[in-house]
Design an enzyme around this catalytic site. Structure first.
Site, PDB file in Angstrom:
ATOM      1  N   ASN A  64       0.862  -1.183   0.000  1.00 46.47           N
ATOM      2  CA  ASN A  64       0.000   0.000   0.000  1.00 46.47           C
ATOM      3  C   ASN A  64       0.896   1.230   0.000  1.00 46.47           C
ATOM      4  O   ASN A  64       1.551   1.535   1.009  1.00 46.47           O
ATOM      5  CB  ASN A  64      -0.900  -0.012   1.238  1.00 46.47           C
ATOM      6  CG  ASN A  64      -1.845   1.187   1.280  1.00 46.47           C
ATOM      7  OD1 ASN A  64      -1.731   2.116   0.482  1.00 46.47           O
ATOM      8  ND2 ASN A  64      -2.774   1.160   2.207  1.00 46.47           N
ATOM      9  N   VAL A  65       0.957   1.942  -1.115  1.00 46.76           N
ATOM     10  CA  VAL A  65       1.892   3.060  -1.244  1.00 46.76           C
ATOM     11  C   VAL A  65       1.272   4.392  -0.819  1.00 46.76           C
ATOM     12  O   VAL A  65       1.849   5.449  -1.067  1.00 46.76           O
ATOM     13  CB  VAL A  65       2.435   3.170  -2.691  1.00 46.76           C
ATOM     14  CG1 VAL A  65       3.220   1.919  -3.061  1.00 46.76           C
ATOM     15  CG2 VAL A  65       1.310   3.420  -3.697  1.00 46.76           C
ATOM     16  N   ASN A  91       2.327   6.325 -10.512  1.00 49.80           N
ATOM     17  CA  ASN A  91       1.080   6.256 -11.261  1.00 49.80           C
ATOM     18  C   ASN A  91      -0.146   6.047 -10.379  1.00 49.80           C
ATOM     19  O   ASN A  91      -1.256   6.388 -10.771  1.00 49.80           O
ATOM     20  CB  ASN A  91       1.171   5.112 -12.283  1.00 49.80           C
ATOM     21  CG  ASN A  91      -0.167   4.795 -12.919  1.00 49.80           C
ATOM     22  OD1 ASN A  91      -0.688   5.559 -13.722  1.00 49.80           O
ATOM     23  ND2 ASN A  91      -0.750   3.651 -12.544  1.00 49.80           N
ATOM     24  N   SER A 143      -2.044  14.894 -15.277  1.00 47.67           N
ATOM     25  CA  SER A 143      -3.256  14.834 -16.097  1.00 47.67           C
ATOM     26  C   SER A 143      -3.405  16.154 -16.827  1.00 47.67           C
ATOM     27  O   SER A 143      -2.903  17.197 -16.378  1.00 47.67           O
ATOM     28  CB  SER A 143      -4.486  14.597 -15.211  1.00 47.67           C
ATOM     29  OG  SER A 143      -5.683  14.825 -15.930  1.00 47.67           O
ATOM     30  N   TYR A 156      -9.236  16.856  -7.695  1.00 52.09           N
ATOM     31  CA  TYR A 156      -8.430  16.155  -8.693  1.00 52.09           C
ATOM     32  C   TYR A 156      -7.509  17.115  -9.435  1.00 52.09           C
ATOM     33  O   TYR A 156      -6.296  16.872  -9.555  1.00 52.09           O
ATOM     34  CB  TYR A 156      -9.352  15.440  -9.674  1.00 52.09           C
ATOM     35  CG  TYR A 156      -8.638  14.671 -10.751  1.00 52.09           C
ATOM     36  CD1 TYR A 156      -7.938  13.506 -10.452  1.00 52.09           C
ATOM     37  CD2 TYR A 156      -8.668  15.089 -12.080  1.00 52.09           C
ATOM     38  CE1 TYR A 156      -7.277  12.783 -11.432  1.00 52.09           C
ATOM     39  CE2 TYR A 156      -8.011  14.373 -13.068  1.00 52.09           C
ATOM     40  CZ  TYR A 156      -7.322  13.226 -12.741  1.00 52.09           C
ATOM     41  OH  TYR A 156      -6.669  12.525 -13.715  1.00 52.09           O
ATOM     42  N   LYS A 160      -3.352  17.165  -9.351  1.00 52.39           N
ATOM     43  CA  LYS A 160      -2.559  16.973 -10.570  1.00 52.39           C
ATOM     44  C   LYS A 160      -1.710  18.197 -10.897  1.00 52.39           C
ATOM     45  O   LYS A 160      -0.571  18.066 -11.371  1.00 52.39           O
ATOM     46  CB  LYS A 160      -3.475  16.614 -11.744  1.00 52.39           C
ATOM     47  CG  LYS A 160      -4.152  15.252 -11.599  1.00 52.39           C
ATOM     48  CD  LYS A 160      -3.151  14.130 -11.395  1.00 52.39           C
ATOM     49  CE  LYS A 160      -3.798  12.752 -11.410  1.00 52.39           C
ATOM     50  NZ  LYS A 160      -2.828  11.665 -11.204  1.00 52.39           N
TER      51      LYS A 160
END
Length: 252
Positions: A64-65, A91, A143, A156, A160
């Site tokens: 679990n990163v 990612n 993104s 989001y 990003k």
């Protein structure tokens, strides 16, 4: 397929599906030994077996990163498996789109843990194990939402955009260690994780506004990531490569 990553060791987070899976396959095809990271054993093992069946080299890194400890252990596991560490692809992400008045604290915290903090911890952990003479490459998946945002994407888009800032700052600091840090900015591509936000009408409208006249696919993104991680991009750092068929910076 060119074998320009022979002997390299790469770790791709969130590689159980989508862009991560395609990137793991792409780098393995280029000769890298690939650590496939995700939370679920079954997803990770399926990708590892797929790569091996195609003649590539891969190993499972089920961690679990979303925590500093987890990311450090994932990088350390890849390093200890192979005795070196050359490439990190940040990612992994968890995404929920919510209107401003509906944004929940738990949503923000989870998205920050997986999609933002993990990038910082990954860069830190990779720097610790990358050979300072040989250097390495880090590619962060941002993104086009970092460049051109839509409604219901405050969290989001903010995350990003922040990844682009992290990328530039890390590149400035780590260049002396021969570590290149870049980002990719993909547009929306069909994946298992984006299905719930897609429909035929929306896809058709996107295609109509894209100069290249099609939706992207995960392989388009994976090739860009592999390029930035390879020696072909040896004098490229602190950059954000937009992979979107031209839709972000045109108006057709």
């Amino acid at each position: 397929m060119q074998q320009d990553m022979n002997g390299r060791v790469a770790l791709i987070t969130g590689a159980g599906a989508g862009i991560g899976r395609a990137t793991a396959r792409q780098m393995a095809a280029r000769g890298a030994r690939v650590g496939v990271n995700d939370l679920k054993d079954e997803l990770v093992n399926a990708v590892v077996e797929e790569i091996r069946a195609e003649g590539g080299s891969a190993f499972a890194v089920v961690w679990n990163v979303s925590t500093r400890e987890g990311m450090t252990e994932a990088v350390r596991a890849a390093y200890e498996e192979c005795g070196r560490f050359d490439v990190l692809v940040n990612n992994a992400a968890w995404v929920r789109y919510q209107a401003v008045l509906e944004i929940a604290p738990e949503t923000v915290e989870r998205m920050l843990d997986i999609g933002f903090k993990a990038v910082i911890w990954g860069i830190q952990a990779a720097t610790e194990v990358m050979d300072p003479e040989r250097g390495g490459a880090i590619v962060n998946v941002a993104s086009t939402a970092a460049l051109r945002s839509a409604a219901s994407s405050v969290v989001y888009s903010g995350i990003k955009a922040g990844i682009l800032g992290i990328t530039r700052a890390a590149a400035a600091e780590l260049g002396a260690r021969r570590i290149r840090v870049n980002a990719v900015c993909p547009s929306a591509v069909p994946t298992e994780g984006t299905q719930r936000n897609r429909n035929v009408e929306r896809d058709a409208a996107r295609v109509a506004r894209t100069p290249l006249g099609r939706l992207g696919v995960v392989e388009d993104i994976a090739r860009g990531i592999a390029f930035l991680a390879s020696d072909e991009a040896g004098f490229i750092t602190a950059q954000a490569l937009t992979i979107d068929g031209g839709i972000t910076f045109t108006n057709i």
